[in-house]
Design a protein around this motif. Structure first.
Motif, PDB file in Angstrom:
ATOM      1  N   MET A   1       0.829  -1.209   0.000  1.00 20.80           N
ATOM      2  CA  MET A   1       0.000   0.000   0.000  1.00 20.80           C
ATOM      3  C   MET A   1       0.865   1.261   0.000  1.00 20.80           C
ATOM      4  SD  MET A   1      -3.023   1.205  -0.100  1.00 20.80           S
ATOM      5  CE  MET A   1      -4.102   2.531   0.371  1.00 20.80           C
ATOM      6  N   ILE A   2       1.904   1.255   0.833  1.00 19.46           N
ATOM      7  CA  ILE A   2       2.807   2.409   0.883  1.00 19.46           C
ATOM      8  C   ILE A   2       3.515   2.570  -0.459  1.00 19.46           C
ATOM      9  CG2 ILE A   2       4.902   3.358   1.924  1.00 19.46           C
ATOM     10  CD1 ILE A   2       4.105   2.134   4.520  1.00 19.46           C
ATOM     11  N   GLU A   3       3.962   1.444  -1.001  1.00 24.11           N
ATOM     12  CA  GLU A   3       4.666   1.501  -2.283  1.00 24.11           C
ATOM     13  C   GLU A   3       3.757   2.055  -3.377  1.00 24.11           C
ATOM     14  OE1 GLU A   3       7.082  -1.422  -5.395  1.00 24.11           O
ATOM     15  OE2 GLU A   3       6.344  -2.184  -3.472  1.00 24.11           O
ATOM     16  N   GLU A   4       2.496   1.666  -3.348  1.00 25.81           N
ATOM     17  CA  GLU A   4       1.549   2.149  -4.354  1.00 25.81           C
ATOM     18  C   GLU A   4       1.333   3.658  -4.212  1.00 25.81           C
ATOM     19  OE1 GLU A   4      -3.168   1.587  -5.576  1.00 25.81           O
ATOM     20  OE2 GLU A   4      -2.162   0.087  -4.318  1.00 25.81           O
ATOM     21  N   LEU A   5       1.183   4.127  -2.970  1.00 23.64           N
ATOM     22  CA  LEU A   5       1.005   5.562  -2.734  1.00 23.64           C
ATOM     23  C   LEU A   5       2.226   6.343  -3.193  1.00 23.64           C
ATOM     24  CD1 LEU A   5      -0.584   5.418   0.841  1.00 23.64           C
ATOM     25  CD2 LEU A   5      -1.732   6.166  -1.254  1.00 23.64           C
TER      26      LEU A   5
ATOM     27  N   ASP B   1       4.946  23.171   2.296  1.00 25.42           N
ATOM     28  CA  ASP B   1       5.268  21.868   2.890  1.00 25.42           C
ATOM     29  C   ASP B   1       4.076  21.332   3.684  1.00 25.42           C
ATOM     30  OD1 ASP B   1       7.774  21.970   1.793  1.00 25.42           O
ATOM     31  OD2 ASP B   1       8.755  22.673   3.613  1.00 25.42           O
ATOM     32  N   TYR B   2       3.385  22.215   4.375  1.00 25.75           N
ATOM     33  CA  TYR B   2       2.197  21.823   5.132  1.00 25.75           C
ATOM     34  C   TYR B   2       1.127  21.306   4.180  1.00 25.75           C
ATOM     35  CZ  TYR B   2      -1.490  22.090   8.699  1.00 25.75           C
ATOM     36  OH  TYR B   2      -2.506  21.791   9.577  1.00 25.75           O
ATOM     37  N   ARG B   3       0.910  22.037   3.104  1.00 25.05           N
ATOM     38  CA  ARG B   3      -0.100  21.639   2.120  1.00 25.05           C
ATOM     39  C   ARG B   3       0.259  20.302   1.470  1.00 25.05           C
ATOM     40  NH1 ARG B   3      -3.109  26.110   0.206  1.00 25.05           N
ATOM     41  NH2 ARG B   3      -4.106  24.648  -1.235  1.00 25.05           N
ATOM     42  N   PHE B   4       1.541  20.080   1.229  1.00 25.01           N
ATOM     43  CA  PHE B   4       1.977  18.825   0.610  1.00 25.01           C
ATOM     44  C   PHE B   4       1.676  17.643   1.526  1.00 25.01           C
ATOM     45  CE2 PHE B   4       5.019  15.475  -0.394  1.00 25.01           C
ATOM     46  CZ  PHE B   4       4.907  15.398  -1.763  1.00 25.01           C
ATOM     47  N   ILE B   5       1.929  17.810   2.819  1.00 25.60           N
ATOM     48  CA  ILE B   5       1.619  16.738   3.776  1.00 25.60           C
ATOM     49  C   ILE B   5       0.122  16.465   3.791  1.00 25.60           C
ATOM     50  CG2 ILE B   5       1.669  16.044   6.199  1.00 25.60           C
ATOM     51  CD1 ILE B   5       4.213  17.698   6.523  1.00 25.60           C
ATOM     52  N   GLU B   6      -0.666  17.530   3.798  1.00 24.91           N
ATOM     53  CA  GLU B   6      -2.129  17.363   3.787  1.00 24.91           C
ATOM     54  C   GLU B   6      -2.589  16.551   2.582  1.00 24.91           C
ATOM     55  OE1 GLU B   6      -4.588  20.816   5.999  1.00 24.91           O
ATOM     56  OE2 GLU B   6      -3.757  21.369   4.055  1.00 24.91           O
ATOM     57  N   ARG B   7      -2.018  16.827   1.427  1.00 22.13           N
ATOM     58  CA  ARG B   7      -2.436  16.131   0.200  1.00 22.13           C
ATOM     59  C   ARG B   7      -1.993  14.668   0.194  1.00 22.13           C
ATOM     60  NH1 ARG B   7      -0.428  20.847  -2.253  1.00 22.13           N
ATOM     61  NH2 ARG B   7       1.364  19.692  -3.064  1.00 22.13           N
ATOM     62  N   ASN B   8      -0.935  14.382   0.946  1.00 27.24           N
ATOM     63  CA  ASN B   8      -0.380  13.023   0.959  1.00 27.24           C
ATOM     64  C   ASN B   8      -0.340  12.469   2.383  1.00 27.24           C
ATOM     65  OD1 ASN B   8       0.747  12.774  -2.006  1.00 27.24           O
ATOM     66  ND2 ASN B   8       1.408  14.780  -1.276  1.00 27.24           N
ATOM     67  N   LEU B   9      -1.370  12.776   3.124  1.00 25.94           N
ATOM     68  CA  LEU B   9      -1.405  12.449   4.546  1.00 25.94           C
ATOM     69  C   LEU B   9      -1.265  10.947   4.803  1.00 25.94           C
ATOM     70  CD1 LEU B   9      -1.721  13.935   7.249  1.00 25.94           C
ATOM     71  CD2 LEU B   9      -4.160  13.445   7.132  1.00 25.94           C
ATOM     72  N   GLU B  10      -1.981  10.144   4.036  1.00 27.97           N
ATOM     73  CA  GLU B  10      -1.937   8.695   4.255  1.00 27.97           C
ATOM     74  C   GLU B  10      -0.539   8.136   4.053  1.00 27.97           C
ATOM     75  OE1 GLU B  10      -4.282   4.601   2.889  1.00 27.97           O
ATOM     76  OE2 GLU B  10      -4.585   6.480   1.774  1.00 27.97           O
ATOM     77  N   LEU B  11       0.157   8.606   3.027  1.00 27.32           N
ATOM     78  CA  LEU B  11       1.514   8.138   2.756  1.00 27.32           C
ATOM     79  C   LEU B  11       2.450   8.499   3.908  1.00 27.32           C
ATOM     80  CD1 LEU B  11       3.762   6.975   0.995  1.00 27.32           C
ATOM     81  CD2 LEU B  11       3.874   9.185  -0.198  1.00 27.32           C
ATOM     82  N   PHE B  12       2.377   9.733   4.384  1.00 28.56           N
ATOM     83  CA  PHE B  12       3.229  10.161   5.497  1.00 28.56           C
ATOM     84  C   PHE B  12       2.927   9.349   6.759  1.00 28.56           C
ATOM     85  CE2 PHE B  12       4.054  13.907   2.899  1.00 28.56           C
ATOM     86  CZ  PHE B  12       5.359  14.226   3.239  1.00 28.56           C
ATOM     87  N   GLU B  13       1.645   9.155   7.043  1.00 32.06           N
ATOM     88  CA  GLU B  13       1.257   8.423   8.253  1.00 32.06           C
ATOM     89  C   GLU B  13       1.754   6.980   8.227  1.00 32.06           C
ATOM     90  OE1 GLU B  13      -2.882  10.650   9.612  1.00 32.06           O
ATOM     91  OE2 GLU B  13      -2.972   8.978   8.194  1.00 32.06           O
TER      92      GLU B  13
END
Length: 213
Positions: A1-5, A47-59
């Motif tokens: 799942m992480i690899e796919e994201l 950087d904040y906006r980027f994390i928001e858009r990719n929240l699942e990947l970061f988590e």
């Protein structure tokens, strides 16, 4: 799942992901609004906006390494915490006192402004508060102590200098909302009881930042 994201990201986005992961480990906190020295105004943090858009990947990525990605939507702060309580930042007594004072000043001033406004203080304000609460065992802190303490705190995105030098009493500093999560309300009382101790080090459990000093 992480690899796919991760694979769904473009080349530049992957570079951003890697950079921001390192930024989180180095600074702990990322805030939504930052001060742009060139524009002389507040701007959103990409950087904040980027994390928001990719929240699942970061988590998911951080969870694999034993880290939690925390986000407070009210104050628009993103930060990481260790699931094992490791990597706590060790601060010397004076830096902890200044951090404590900044936290108190933020609490006092935020009652009179809305969440979109910056809380701004001067270095002289900080020194005055230091003297008022009697938390310092010398008559006056040295310029070196002021510069070192504020410089350390700024590294973790807890404050941002508007202009000038930290040792200049007229220098204006923005206290960022991330300060609320570096020292929690529960820790304020503990620090207040401990801060006049003669020891040179305050227990690191009071400060929720990563790294070693």
């Amino acid at each position: 799942m992480i690899e796919e994201l991760y694979q769904n990201l473009g080349i530049i986005e992957r570079e951003n992901f890697q950079r921001i992961i390192n930024l989180l480990f180095g600074k702990t906190f990322i805030v939504y609004n930052i001060y742009d020295e060139n524009k002389k105004t507040s701007v959103f943090n990409p950087d904040y906006r980027f994390i928001e858009r990719n929240l699942e990947l970061f988590e998911k990525y951080l969870k694999l390494g034993g880290w939690n990605l925390e986000r407070n939507n009210n104050y628009e702060v993103i930060y990481i915490t260790s699931q094992f309580g490791y990597n706590k930042m060790h601060l010397d007594k004076f830096t902890t006192i200044i951090l404590y004072i900044l936290r108190l000043m933020y609490e006092q001033k935020r009652e009179n402004i809305n969440l979109t406004e910056h809380i701004i203080v001067s270095v002289s304000d900080i020194i005055s508060t230091l003297n008022e609460i009697g938390a310092y065992d010398k008559k006056k802190p040295s310029l070196h102590e002021i510069r070192q303490a504020l410089g350390t705190i700024a590294k973790f995105n807890l404050i941002q200098k508007i202009d000038g030098k930290y040792e200049n009493p007229e220098t204006k500093i923005i206290i960022l909302p991330s300060i609320l999560f570096a020292i929690t309300a529960e820790s304020i009382t503990k620090i207040n009881d401990t801060i006049k101790d003669t020891n040179e080090m305050i227990d690191e459990e009071f400060v929720e930042m990563n790294g070693e000093e």
